[in-house]
Design an enzyme around this catalytic site. Structure first.
Site, PDB file in Angstrom:
ATOM      1  N   THR A 285      27.587 -37.582 -15.384  1.00  0.00           N
ATOM      2  CA  THR A 285      27.943 -36.172 -15.298  1.00  0.00           C
ATOM      3  C   THR A 285      28.758 -35.867 -14.045  1.00  0.00           C
ATOM      4  OG1 THR A 285      26.951 -33.993 -14.948  1.00  0.00           O
ATOM      5  CG2 THR A 285      25.649 -35.850 -14.223  1.00  0.00           C
ATOM      6  N   ASP A 286      29.509 -34.769 -14.098  1.00  0.00           N
ATOM      7  CA  ASP A 286      30.239 -34.333 -12.898  1.00  0.00           C
ATOM      8  C   ASP A 286      29.298 -33.725 -11.854  1.00  0.00           C
ATOM      9  OD1 ASP A 286      29.638 -31.954 -14.218  1.00  0.00           O
ATOM     10  OD2 ASP A 286      31.696 -31.194 -14.259  1.00  0.00           O
ATOM     11  N   GLU A 287      28.025 -33.458 -12.255  1.00  0.00           N
ATOM     12  CA  GLU A 287      27.102 -32.804 -11.305  1.00  0.00           C
ATOM     13  C   GLU A 287      26.758 -33.704 -10.123  1.00  0.00           C
ATOM     14  OE1 GLU A 287      24.050 -30.311 -12.715  1.00  0.00           O
ATOM     15  OE2 GLU A 287      25.228 -29.633 -14.415  1.00  0.00           O
TER      16      GLU A 287
ATOM     17  N   LYS B 192      20.751 -38.550 -11.762  1.00  0.00           N
ATOM     18  CA  LYS B 192      21.919 -39.150 -12.413  1.00  0.00           C
ATOM     19  C   LYS B 192      22.755 -39.916 -11.375  1.00  0.00           C
ATOM     20  CE  LYS B 192      23.225 -38.789 -16.156  1.00  0.00           C
ATOM     21  NZ  LYS B 192      22.931 -39.547 -17.412  1.00  0.00           N
TER      22      LYS B 192
ATOM     23  N   TYR C  17      18.022 -33.051 -11.137  1.00  0.00           N
ATOM     24  CA  TYR C  17      18.741 -33.682 -12.253  1.00  0.00           C
ATOM     25  C   TYR C  17      19.946 -34.464 -11.723  1.00  0.00           C
ATOM     26  CZ  TYR C  17      22.290 -34.093 -15.912  1.00  0.00           C
ATOM     27  OH  TYR C  17      23.266 -34.572 -16.741  1.00  0.00           O
TER      28      TYR C  17
END
Ligand code: NAD
Ligand code: DAU
Length: 361
Positions: free
Chosen positions: A135-137, A165, A161
């Site tokens: 993810t870009d998060e 990741k 989260y």
């Protein structure tokens, strides 16, 4: 034939990916390992094209004997790893399971792949690929003026989260550098489309609006995400798996960055048009600002130059078309909606996440 182990294939993106793969690639067999948590459902696998090329296995990516058995029994040469706890709000309330699934689960899969491909040599390593869907998060948040995230952007995760990741991404990269495991990683922005679990912004707003329930916008609603239609993401993943360079990371995004409040207004406008006679129209009167998400990332934007120039990928859907198709899909699939809500104890989640936010905007 390619023997693909898809993890998390009963969830939103994983199930759309399996539909996509069986529809577009005649030479693949899919083994789908999914624990069927609240977010996974066999409802998502109904109507698969050429179903005989799909085998569903209920189980966890943290179960090493099971994962070892699948590698050997199905001569797995490709892993596409979606399985994860994926919701930021849940990670704020219950972070532990994010470490278990996203970190320990990814580590378990990497160990199993290392054993199968590099130690036992069950398939020639040149034909093997471990693709990690991320993810870009992991990159954190952007100010108004900072340039978009790209492959070299420093990791600065800000929610449990995102931290879990980020940790899994580091393990995947380390297995490539240390052991030579053939990996690729994609870091993608926000997906939307059919079969997305209704805890996420777009399906939540569609279903609340249809049912005349408040539309809970966190804070001022001016947070920015980059939205990508799920089929575009599936195509990007398959391009990276089949044409991407081993050891590389590819950023994936939709080139669409409206603030959340604009997305909510657009959904209301689409519903006003599709259901002009609804007693809830105009649906925008249901918009309610509620207490913000702690640590809420303000802005995401992602540079897709690398995947575009190297692999010729760019998104096919505009946000306008994608959103209209998505709203239509939720309206046409009330049986899916009721089955998912019932199986996942959805009412309990809504109470837990939203009750204390009321009146706190
Ligand atoms: P989802 O929550 O809809 O689905 C997750 C799936 O994983 C479910 O089917 C669940 O049952 C399964 N699962 C959970 N724990 C498991 C375990 N221990 N063993 C086996 N299966 C397990 O998630 P999603 O939105 O489809 O996201 C899929 C992947 O894509 C995740 O890795 C996520 O981080 C990543 N991603 C998501 C988005 C997005 O916008 N949704 C964007 C970028 C990246
Ligand atoms: O960026 C990729 C990520 O996108 C994925 O890695 C995650 O798995 C996925 O869940 C998604 O994370 P977000 O937190 O961005 O998605 P969510 O749909 O939860 O929220 C989108 C935006 O909408 C965010 O700014 C929070 C806001 N929001 C969300 C909900 C559920 C609201 O204002 N109200 C809500 O009720």
């Amino acid at each position: 034939m390619r023997n693909v182990l898809v993890t998390g294939g009963a969830g939103f993106i994983g199930s759309n990916f399996i539909h996509y793969l069986l529809r577009t690639e005649p030479d693949v067999r899919v083994v789908n390992l999914d624990a069927l948590t609240y977010a996974g459902s066999l409802e998502n696998l109904k109507g698969l094209p050429d179903e005989k090329r799909h085998t569903f296995v209920e189980g966890s990516i943290t179960d090493r004997p099971l994962v070892d058995r699948l590698f050997a029994e199905y001569t797995i040469d490709t892993v596409i790893h979606f399985a994860a706890e994926s919701h930021v709000d849940r990670s704020i309330l219950d972070p532990g399971v994010f470490v278990q699934t996203n970190v320990i689960g990814t580590f378990t899969l990497l160990e199993a792949a290392r054993k199968a491909w590099l130690v036992d040599k069950l398939v020639p390593v040149e034909t093997a690929r471990f693709h990690h869907v991320s993810t870009d998060e992991v990159f954190g948040t952007l100010s108004k003026t900072e340039p978009p995230f790209e492959e070299e952007t420093r990791y600065q995760p800000r929610s449990p989260y995102a931290a879990s990741k980020a940790s899994s991404d580091h393990f995947v990269r380390a297995y490539n550098i240390t052991y030579g495991l053939p990996v690729t990683i994609s870091n993608c922005s926000n997906n939307y489309g059919p079969r997305q679990f209704p805890e996420k912004l777009i399906p939540l707003m569609i279903l609340n609006a249809v049912n005349g329930r408040p539309l809970p916008v966190y804070g001022d609603g001016m947070q920015i995400r980059d939205w990508l239609y799920v089929d575009d993401h599936c195509e990007a993943i398959w391009k990276v798996v089949t044409q991407g360079r081993v050891g590389e990371t590819y950023c994936v995004g939709g080139d669409n960055q409206p603030p959340n409040i604009e997305i909510v207004h657009t959904i209301c406008d689409i519903l006003d048009e599709l259901r002009p006679g609804s007693v809830f129209a105009p649906h925008e009167k249901l918009i309610t600002h509620v207490a913000d998400r702690p640590g809420h990332d303000r802005r995401y934007d992602i540079n897709i130059e690398k995947i575009h120039t190297e692999l010729g990928w760019s998104p096919r859907y505009s946000l306008k078309t994608g959103l209209a198709d998505t709203v239509q899909w939720y309206l046409e699939n009330p049986e899916w909606v009721s089955a998912i809500m019932e199986q996942s104890d959805y009412g309990r989640w809504v109470k837990r996440n939203y009750e204390d936010r009321k009146g706190q905007a």
